[in-house]
Enzyme design. Sequence first.
Site, short mmCIF file in Angstrom:
data_model
loop_
_atom_site.label_atom_id
_atom_site.label_comp_id
_atom_site.label_asym_id
_atom_site.label_seq_id
_atom_site.Cartn_x
_atom_site.Cartn_y
_atom_site.Cartn_z
CG ASP A 389 -2.01 -1.15 1.12
OD1 ASP A 389 -2.24 -1.45 0.06
OD2 ASP A 389 -2.36 -1.40 2.40
P1 NAP Z 1 0.63 -4.15 3.19
O1 NAP Z 1 0.29 -3.11 2.16
O2 NAP Z 1 -0.20 -4.61 3.90
O3 NAP Z 1 1.91 -5.13 1.74
C1 NAP Z 1 2.21 -6.21 2.55
C2 NAP Z 1 2.78 -7.04 1.22
O4 NAP Z 1 3.61 -7.53 2.06
C3 NAP Z 1 1.65 -8.04 1.27
O5 NAP Z 1 0.97 -7.49 0.05
C4 NAP Z 1 1.81 -9.10 1.10
O6 NAP Z 1 1.94 -9.83 -0.53
C5 NAP Z 1 3.81 -8.92 1.51
N1 NAP Z 1 4.13 -10.25 1.97
C6 NAP Z 1 3.37 -10.47 3.01
N2 NAP Z 1 4.13 -11.33 4.04
C7 NAP Z 1 5.26 -11.58 2.84
C8 NAP Z 1 6.30 -12.58 2.60
N3 NAP Z 1 7.25 -13.59 4.23
N4 NAP Z 1 7.58 -12.87 2.46
C9 NAP Z 1 7.29 -11.25 1.29
N5 NAP Z 1 6.43 -10.53 1.27
C10 NAP Z 1 5.06 -10.77 2.07
O7 NAP Z 1 2.23 -3.56 4.11
P2 NAP Z 1 2.52 -2.15 4.49
O8 NAP Z 1 2.79 -1.55 2.68
O9 NAP Z 1 3.87 -1.95 4.71
O10 NAP Z 1 1.45 -0.75 4.14
C11 NAP Z 1 1.50 -1.15 5.70
C12 NAP Z 1 -0.39 -0.22 5.70
O11 NAP Z 1 -1.17 -0.87 6.80
C13 NAP Z 1 -0.62 0.78 5.00
O12 NAP Z 1 -2.04 0.40 4.07
C14 NAP Z 1 -1.15 1.06 6.34
O13 NAP Z 1 -1.91 2.05 6.38
C15 NAP Z 1 -2.32 -0.02 7.44
N6 NAP Z 1 -1.68 0.16 8.70
C16 NAP Z 1 -0.59 0.88 9.39
C17 NAP Z 1 -0.27 0.88 10.81
C18 NAP Z 1 1.34 1.02 11.05
O14 NAP Z 1 0.62 1.73 12.38
N7 NAP Z 1 2.20 1.41 10.77
C19 NAP Z 1 -1.54 0.69 12.04
C20 NAP Z 1 -2.68 0.84 11.29
C21 NAP Z 1 -2.46 0.04 10.00
P3 NAP Z 1 2.03 -11.49 -1.13
O15 NAP Z 1 0.72 -11.91 0.71
O16 NAP Z 1 1.63 -11.53 -2.01
O17 NAP Z 1 3.05 -12.21 -0.44
#
Ligand code: NAP
Length: 465
Positions: A389
């Site tokens: 994301d």
């Molecule tokens: P993300 O959008 O959740 O994407 C994570 C990606 O990691 C997934 O597409 C997944 O694809 C891949 N993944 C999962 N396990 C894996 C593995 N073992 N090896 C390789 N890839 C793996 O993560 P992000 O880009 O870090 O974004 C964070 C999201 O969380 C945002 O939407 C944010 O708003 C939300 N959020 C964050 C917080 C905070 O405090 N940081 C709090 C609440 C919400 P595959 O399944 O294809 O592997």
Amino acid sequence: MINLPGSEHIIELVYLVATALFVLSLRWLSSPATARRGVLAGEIGMALAVGGTLLHHGIVDYKWIAVALVLGTIIGIPLGKVAMTAVPQRTALSHAFGAACVTMVGTAEFYLRAPNIPKFMMSVLSMEVILGGLTFTGSLMAAGKLQELLPQRPITYKGQNLVNLSVLAVPVALAVMLVLHPAHKGLFPFMVFIPLVFGVLMIVPIGGADMPTVISLLNSYAGLSAMAMGFVLDSKLLIVAGALDGSSGFILSVIMSKAMNRSFTNVLFGAFGQVQATVAGETEAKIVRPATPEEAASILSAANKVLIVPGYGMAVAQAQHKVRELFDSLTKKGVDVKFGIHAVAGRMPGHMNVLLAEADIPYDKLLDMEQANSELPQADVALIIGANDVTNPAARTDTGSPIFGMPILDVDKARTVMVIKRSMAAGFAGIDNPLYYLDKTLMLFGDAKTFVGNIVRELTGGGHG
Ligand code: NAP
């Protein structure tokens, strides 16, 4: 019982030092370079605050305090050892314990003092037990959802917000009645019980993935209730510590909401987690370019400048140490490697910073979003490791996207984009990422730890790196 002459002054002095340490602790925690010092300052401050309180001459018997200290230690030690990925729910449990304590102290104070309670005192006491009660059950619910003991899906129904607000209005009305007539002791149990129910209702419509933001808001409530307790107990230390906790929790929730381009009302009432059900199905039809660790290694070693963008997948795979090896081997080859950290990458604030610090990546190599975005157009490669994301260009261009307007890392401006993830599955927001279909993007399918390990092997002798 301790009643030394001048002990009051000693206690005040100890409290003053503790308060200063709490302020410094927050200051130092705001930078990775000083964060360890911040933790130490907070620990010393808390030890002084507890020690100073134990000197209080109002204490008549230490027996029960000793029992509580032993119990707290027995529960606290394993809580301090949970895995990094379980920290949000662990934090929620701490808030629940704090809030339970505040509510019980408030209840005891009411029955000790009623009916001779001045209006101001009764107002803060009511605030203390209402916020304490809803924070207690709300935090338990949040922890349960994050630990997947409870269903993560938001549960919503028509008119839910009205029902919830009406439930909250009852204890507030009871508080007003008690302020005016503190002798009506019979109302007090209802003023404690109904917020406990409200705490549960408040969390029911919020999706599991939004819990970190909610937990930092509950942190803020716990702080405010502790501050109210400070007024009731006439403790300046509690007032200051509670206010610090309340305001820092609130500021953190605002930062997290902003970084996700969500408003508070949207987090609290928007049932955002539901979006996850809409994972795009048409992605299979579009073309992506998979690549092998050998190809990735040769592109990386030919680059001058590489920007690594870690995300939730790096945390899940616990790939940070392999990432450190990659950093070392590329740096040795003269490649300039930096990390672009998005404020909400991962699932809790500072998630990436903590993991990269654990792997001893130098702090000066970590760029925040603005810095990274100014360097990305000059980067030869943007290497995305388990992030999704926070790199999605739809946030800039697609007005219909649920994340439209969320500030992102502009990885598509780098010359080549490489994405390590296991499949075409979506991330937290449940939406497809157009980045994966760009001509300049190579998809490196696999577990982050294994894939990065394979690249490192290629770079350090294995293949043609
Ligand atoms: P993300 O959008 O959740 O994407 C994570 C990606 O990691 C997934 O597409 C997944 O694809 C891949 N993944 C999962 N396990 C894996 C593995 N073992 N090896 C390789 N890839 C793996 O993560 P992000 O880009 O870090 O974004 C964070 C999201 O969380 C945002 O939407 C944010 O708003 C939300 N959020 C964050 C917080 C905070 O405090 N940081 C709090 C609440 C919400 P595959 O399944 O294809 O592997």
